[in-house]
Design a protein around this motif. Sequence first.
Motif, mmCIF file in Angstrom:
data_model
loop_
_atom_site.group_PDB
_atom_site.id
_atom_site.type_symbol
_atom_site.label_atom_id
_atom_site.label_comp_id
_atom_site.label_asym_id
_atom_site.label_seq_id
_atom_site.Cartn_x
_atom_site.Cartn_y
_atom_site.Cartn_z
ATOM 1 N N ASN A 203 39.434 17.238 9.915
ATOM 2 C CA ASN A 203 39.938 16.685 8.727
ATOM 3 C C ASN A 203 40.445 18.591 7.680
ATOM 4 O OD1 ASN A 203 37.757 17.548 8.732
ATOM 5 N ND2 ASN A 203 37.319 15.632 6.665
ATOM 6 N N ALA A 204 40.589 19.377 7.802
ATOM 7 C CA ALA A 204 40.741 20.902 7.014
ATOM 8 C C ALA A 204 42.156 20.784 7.174
ATOM 9 C CB ALA A 204 39.405 21.735 7.812
ATOM 10 N N PRO A 205 42.273 21.428 6.216
ATOM 11 C CA PRO A 205 43.739 21.697 5.383
ATOM 12 C C PRO A 205 44.742 22.108 6.436
ATOM 13 C CG PRO A 205 42.547 22.058 3.372
ATOM 14 C CD PRO A 205 41.382 21.870 4.929
ATOM 15 N N SER A 206 45.828 21.747 6.787
ATOM 16 C CA SER A 206 46.742 23.566 7.629
ATOM 17 C C SER A 206 46.518 24.574 6.946
ATOM 18 C CB SER A 206 47.980 21.934 7.776
ATOM 19 O OG SER A 206 48.734 22.426 6.607
ATOM 20 N N TRP A 207 46.619 25.160 5.821
ATOM 21 C CA TRP A 207 46.825 26.152 6.133
ATOM 22 C C TRP A 207 45.251 26.708 5.508
ATOM 23 C CZ3 TRP A 207 42.866 28.311 2.008
ATOM 24 C CH2 TRP A 207 42.156 27.544 1.584
ATOM 25 N N GLU A 208 44.057 26.336 6.078
ATOM 26 C CA GLU A 208 43.148 26.684 6.543
ATOM 27 C C GLU A 208 43.355 27.091 8.525
ATOM 28 O OE1 GLU A 208 39.673 24.542 5.306
ATOM 29 O OE2 GLU A 208 39.541 25.046 3.167
ATOM 30 N N HIS A 209 44.070 25.895 8.794
ATOM 31 C CA HIS A 209 43.728 26.462 9.945
ATOM 32 C C HIS A 209 44.800 27.516 10.681
ATOM 33 C CE1 HIS A 209 41.640 22.879 12.400
ATOM 34 N NE2 HIS A 209 42.301 22.153 10.538
ATOM 35 N N ALA A 210 46.000 27.752 9.116
ATOM 36 C CA ALA A 210 46.736 28.644 9.767
ATOM 37 C C ALA A 210 45.652 30.271 9.502
ATOM 38 C CB ALA A 210 47.956 28.378 8.315
ATOM 39 N N VAL A 211 45.277 30.128 7.980
ATOM 40 C CA VAL A 211 44.591 31.320 8.388
ATOM 41 C C VAL A 211 43.384 31.938 9.391
ATOM 42 C CG1 VAL A 211 42.727 32.524 6.481
ATOM 43 C CG2 VAL A 211 44.416 31.170 5.744
ATOM 44 N N VAL A 212 43.055 30.410 10.276
ATOM 45 C CA VAL A 212 41.941 30.931 11.044
ATOM 46 C C VAL A 212 43.069 31.922 11.741
ATOM 47 C CG1 VAL A 212 40.362 29.800 12.657
ATOM 48 C CG2 VAL A 212 40.100 29.697 9.972
ATOM 49 N N ALA A 213 44.263 30.830 12.285
ATOM 50 C CA ALA A 213 44.915 31.162 13.179
ATOM 51 C C ALA A 213 45.232 32.731 13.399
ATOM 52 C CB ALA A 213 46.390 30.773 13.540
ATOM 53 N N ILE B 17 35.827 30.795 8.501
ATOM 54 C CA ILE B 17 35.285 30.095 8.628
ATOM 55 C C ILE B 17 34.557 29.130 7.207
ATOM 56 C CG2 ILE B 17 35.171 27.286 9.604
ATOM 57 C CD1 ILE B 17 36.589 28.903 11.881
ATOM 58 N N LEU B 18 33.480 29.416 7.448
ATOM 59 C CA LEU B 18 32.249 29.086 6.119
ATOM 60 C C LEU B 18 32.392 29.326 4.999
ATOM 61 C CD1 LEU B 18 28.332 30.738 8.210
ATOM 62 C CD2 LEU B 18 29.642 28.092 8.069
ATOM 63 N N ILE B 19 33.298 29.954 4.275
ATOM 64 C CA ILE B 19 33.380 31.249 3.128
ATOM 65 C C ILE B 19 34.489 30.381 2.656
ATOM 66 C CG2 ILE B 19 33.587 32.861 1.271
ATOM 67 C CD1 ILE B 19 31.700 34.667 3.278
ATOM 68 N N ARG B 20 34.594 29.066 2.289
ATOM 69 C CA ARG B 20 35.674 28.276 1.823
ATOM 70 C C ARG B 20 36.186 29.429 0.246
ATOM 71 N NH1 ARG B 20 36.502 25.552 5.867
ATOM 72 N NH2 ARG B 20 37.539 23.877 5.143
ATOM 73 N N PRO B 21 37.484 28.575 0.113
ATOM 74 C CA PRO B 21 37.657 29.529 -1.136
ATOM 75 C C PRO B 21 37.121 29.478 -2.201
ATOM 76 C CG PRO B 21 39.337 28.881 -0.101
ATOM 77 C CD PRO B 21 38.393 28.000 0.771
ATOM 78 N N TYR B 22 36.521 28.041 -2.445
ATOM 79 C CA TYR B 22 34.952 28.039 -4.110
ATOM 80 C C TYR B 22 34.816 28.980 -3.949
ATOM 81 C CZ TYR B 22 31.648 25.736 -7.280
ATOM 82 O OH TYR B 22 31.117 25.836 -8.112
ATOM 83 N N ARG B 23 34.004 28.766 -2.895
ATOM 84 C CA ARG B 23 32.528 29.910 -2.226
ATOM 85 C C ARG B 23 32.841 30.945 -3.040
ATOM 86 N NH1 ARG B 23 30.562 26.961 3.073
ATOM 87 N NH2 ARG B 23 29.569 25.441 1.941
ATOM 88 N N PHE B 24 33.857 31.356 -2.342
ATOM 89 C CA PHE B 24 34.467 33.488 -1.882
ATOM 90 C C PHE B 24 34.411 33.504 -3.653
ATOM 91 C CE2 PHE B 24 37.856 36.331 -2.224
ATOM 92 C CZ PHE B 24 37.463 36.947 -1.215
ATOM 93 N N LEU B 25 35.334 32.742 -4.685
ATOM 94 C CA LEU B 25 34.970 32.494 -5.792
ATOM 95 C C LEU B 25 34.030 32.901 -6.331
ATOM 96 C CD1 LEU B 25 37.219 32.813 -8.751
ATOM 97 C CD2 LEU B 25 37.234 30.250 -8.825
ATOM 98 N N MET B 26 33.317 32.167 -5.818
ATOM 99 C CA MET B 26 32.462 32.463 -6.648
ATOM 100 C C MET B 26 31.439 33.239 -6.392
ATOM 101 S SD MET B 26 31.697 29.497 -8.875
ATOM 102 C CE MET B 26 30.262 29.723 -9.245
ATOM 103 N N LEU B 27 31.057 33.520 -4.948
ATOM 104 C CA LEU B 27 31.071 35.023 -5.058
ATOM 105 C C LEU B 27 31.305 36.292 -6.044
ATOM 106 C CD1 LEU B 27 28.684 36.854 -2.858
ATOM 107 C CD2 LEU B 27 31.150 36.840 -0.919
ATOM 108 N N LEU B 28 33.010 35.709 -5.680
ATOM 109 C CA LEU B 28 33.082 37.138 -6.619
ATOM 110 C C LEU B 28 33.034 37.396 -8.198
ATOM 111 C CD1 LEU B 28 37.414 37.179 -5.000
ATOM 112 C CD2 LEU B 28 35.128 38.931 -5.016
ATOM 113 N N LEU B 29 32.949 36.396 -8.757
ATOM 114 C CA LEU B 29 32.805 36.320 -10.092
ATOM 115 C C LEU B 29 31.040 36.532 -10.213
ATOM 116 C CD1 LEU B 29 33.532 32.370 -11.155
ATOM 117 C CD2 LEU B 29 34.799 35.321 -11.835
ATOM 118 N N TRP B 30 29.832 36.014 -9.280
ATOM 119 C CA TRP B 30 29.184 36.556 -9.181
ATOM 120 C C TRP B 30 28.699 38.510 -9.003
ATOM 121 C CZ3 TRP B 30 25.340 39.109 -6.301
ATOM 122 C CH2 TRP B 30 24.176 38.929 -6.544
ATOM 123 N N LEU B 31 29.416 38.809 -8.390
ATOM 124 C CA LEU B 31 29.468 40.766 -8.262
ATOM 125 C C LEU B 31 30.134 41.442 -9.095
ATOM 126 C CD1 LEU B 31 30.721 40.769 -4.734
ATOM 127 C CD2 LEU B 31 28.308 40.995 -5.632
#
Length: 115
Positions: free
Chosen positions: A6-16, A33-47
């Motif tokens: 059920n993942a969005p098609s854009w995520e499948h495209a990124v992985v491909a 796959i594990l680092i979702r966009p929200y988690r990536f943004l939170m990691l960047l803000l924390w850094l």
Amino acid sequence: MQLPANAPSWEHAVVAAVKRHCCSNPAFLDWVILIRPYRFLMLLLWLLACYASSRLGLGPIFILCSIAALIFCNLGKRKPGEASAYSIFNPGVRALPGQLDASEIDRQFRHGQMG
């Protein structure tokens, strides 16, 4: 590791695209796959906040506050009526069934059940 169906098609495209163009290292693909966009943004803000606090001389305090926030944010929620493993958090300081505590050990010693 696979993306859920059920993942969005854009995520499948990124992985491909990563598989095709970058590398097919399984560990790297797992991180993609594990680092979702929200988690990536939170990691960047924390850094960014970590860098800013270190420039102000507050690096250790920021790290300690980050650890405390991480612990409290990941405590989880109990379902209504569910008992905690720590009896002090239960209504009436009720212990879990079968939980071994000092009063149970004392009762077993006094009645000769341990030996």
